[in-house]
Motif scaffolding. Structure first.
Motif, short mmCIF file in Angstrom:
data_model
loop_
_atom_site.label_atom_id
_atom_site.label_comp_id
_atom_site.label_asym_id
_atom_site.label_seq_id
_atom_site.Cartn_x
_atom_site.Cartn_y
_atom_site.Cartn_z
N MET A 74 79.04 -97.99 43.83
CA MET A 74 80.19 -97.35 43.21
C MET A 74 79.92 -97.01 41.74
N SER A 75 79.41 -97.97 40.98
CA SER A 75 79.14 -97.71 39.57
C SER A 75 78.00 -96.72 39.41
N GLY A 76 77.04 -96.78 40.32
CA GLY A 76 75.95 -95.80 40.31
C GLY A 76 76.47 -94.40 40.58
N GLY A 77 77.48 -94.30 41.45
CA GLY A 77 78.11 -93.00 41.71
C GLY A 77 78.78 -92.44 40.47
N VAL A 78 79.46 -93.29 39.73
CA VAL A 78 80.09 -92.85 38.48
C VAL A 78 79.02 -92.39 37.50
N LEU A 79 77.95 -93.16 37.38
CA LEU A 79 76.87 -92.81 36.46
C LEU A 79 76.21 -91.49 36.87
N ALA A 80 75.99 -91.30 38.16
CA ALA A 80 75.39 -90.05 38.65
C ALA A 80 76.28 -88.86 38.33
N MET A 81 77.59 -89.03 38.51
CA MET A 81 78.51 -87.93 38.19
C MET A 81 78.56 -87.68 36.69
N LYS A 82 78.39 -88.72 35.89
CA LYS A 82 78.33 -88.54 34.44
C LYS A 82 77.18 -87.61 34.10
N TRP A 83 76.03 -87.85 34.71
CA TRP A 83 74.87 -86.98 34.46
C TRP A 83 75.09 -85.59 35.03
N LYS A 84 75.65 -85.51 36.23
CA LYS A 84 75.84 -84.22 36.89
C LYS A 84 76.81 -83.33 36.13
N PHE A 85 77.90 -83.89 35.65
CA PHE A 85 78.94 -83.10 34.99
C PHE A 85 78.87 -83.18 33.47
N ARG A 86 77.74 -83.57 32.91
CA ARG A 86 77.63 -83.81 31.47
C ARG A 86 77.81 -82.56 30.62
N ASP A 87 77.49 -81.39 31.15
CA ASP A 87 77.55 -80.17 30.33
C ASP A 87 78.85 -79.39 30.50
#
Length: 88
Positions: A74-87
């Motif tokens: 779950m926390s990895g999913g949040v982190l992955a979305m942080k990277w994906k939607f960072r821009d």
């Protein structure tokens, strides 16, 4: 303390840890905005769950393994979305 009571407390704690990430994951996914998420904090959180899962494996404690592996996902999913939607 009885094993049943300890297992109930541990199960409740695991459930809380795992589900605590769901609202944030849903919000980030629906808005495609992760600007409110701290990259440093979630990197530390993911590292924490990796270490706890490793500890569970080393001590052969399946409740710790399962709970922390789920929370890691779950926390990895949040982190992955942080990277994906960072821009955005």
């Amino acid at each position: 303390m009885s094993d049943l009571a300890a297992n109930l407390v541990g199960s409740a704690a695991a459930l809380c840890s795992i589900t605590s990430f769901a609202p944030q994951m849903i919000k980030i996914w629906t808005t495609r905005d992760a600007s409110a998420v701290s990259l440093k904090t979630y990197s530390l959180t993911v590292t924490c769950f990796v270490l706890w899962t490793g500890y569970g494996v080393m001590t052969d404690a399946w409740p710790i393994i399962v709970a922390n592996a789920c929370a890691l996902a779950m926390s990895g999913g949040v982190l992955a979305m942080k990277w994906k939607f960072r821009d955005r």
